[in-house]
Write a protein that holds these residues in place. Structure first.
Motif: not given
Length: 234
Positions: A11-25
């Protein structure tokens, strides 16, 4: 033999932690450093000054993003741990009340009272704290706060994003640097927005357009501010 015995879903929520930080960075790395370079270029600065400013922006920005993301996510982790500690205390001192609380949650979600009681008892026997963390507090293992992971993702992705204007400065001739940096920045933002939306399961076009529009606005504002200063820095 069961055909679907090995069936698992990611599921996409499993990526939410690192994805949010990576995209924001990455987004911040492209927009902030590109805008910085465009603003300084608009003031009449030399190519050497732009290069030094870009490198300084990359280093300071990566460190700042890592520190900020770590502190933010660490605060979230502290809250999660405090809630889990409180719940563990209640489970130890008021197990019957906690069982009723869990049963009520399942009834509100649509289970028959008798079935809700049985489900609550079985989940409590299996792992009471996990059941309450998930169903009462809303803390899931897949989305637990991970400060170090978030900090590293932000710093690394910011650096990757900031490399885009840095390469543009090195590649384009001096009289084309401003246009080159802006063009590379816009293209990079479009690719980033599309990639982030694809990984997150959303429309790549909407994601790309959203990031590009805000990036262009930031660059135009920086250009306007820089153009107010007629300074040739060597």
């Amino acid at each position: 033999m069961t055909r679907h015995s090995s069936h698992t879903e990611k599921h996409y929520t499993e990526r939410s932690g690192w994805l949010r930080a990576a995209v924001l960075g990455a987004n911040d790395g492209i927009i902030s450093v590109t805008s910085l370079v465009i603003g300084i270029a608009a003031s009449g600065a030399s190519a050497q000054t732009l290069l030094v400013s870009c490198i300084a922006g990359l280093i300071s920005g990566a460190v700042s993003m890592a520190a900020g993301e770590y502190i933010s996510v660490k605060s979230q982790q502290d809250i999660e741990q405090a809630d889990l500690k409180m719940e563990a205390h209640e489970l130890h001192h008021n197990p019957d009340q906690e069982l009723k609380e869990l049963t009520k949650i399942y009834v509100q979600r649509g289970l028959e009272p008798s079935l809700a009681v049985e489900v609550a008892k079985q989940l409590t026997a299996h792992d009471a704290l996990q059941a309450h963390a998930r169903d009462e507090i809303g803390i899931f293992e897949q989305t637990l706060a991970k400060p170090l992971q978030a900090a590293f993702s932000s710093a690394f992705s910011f650096s990757v994003g900031a490399v885009c204007p840095l390469l543009a400065i090195l590649i384009f001739p001096a009289h084309w640097v401003q246009i080159g940096v802006g063009s590379v920045g816009i293209i990079s933002l479009g690719v980033l927005g599309a990639l982030a939306s694809y990984v997150g399961g959303n429309s790549v076009w909407k994601g790309a357009l959203r990031v590009v529009v805000w990036g262009i606005l930031a660059m135009l504002f920086s250009f306007w501010v820089g153009s107010l200063f007629d300074v040739d820095v060597h």
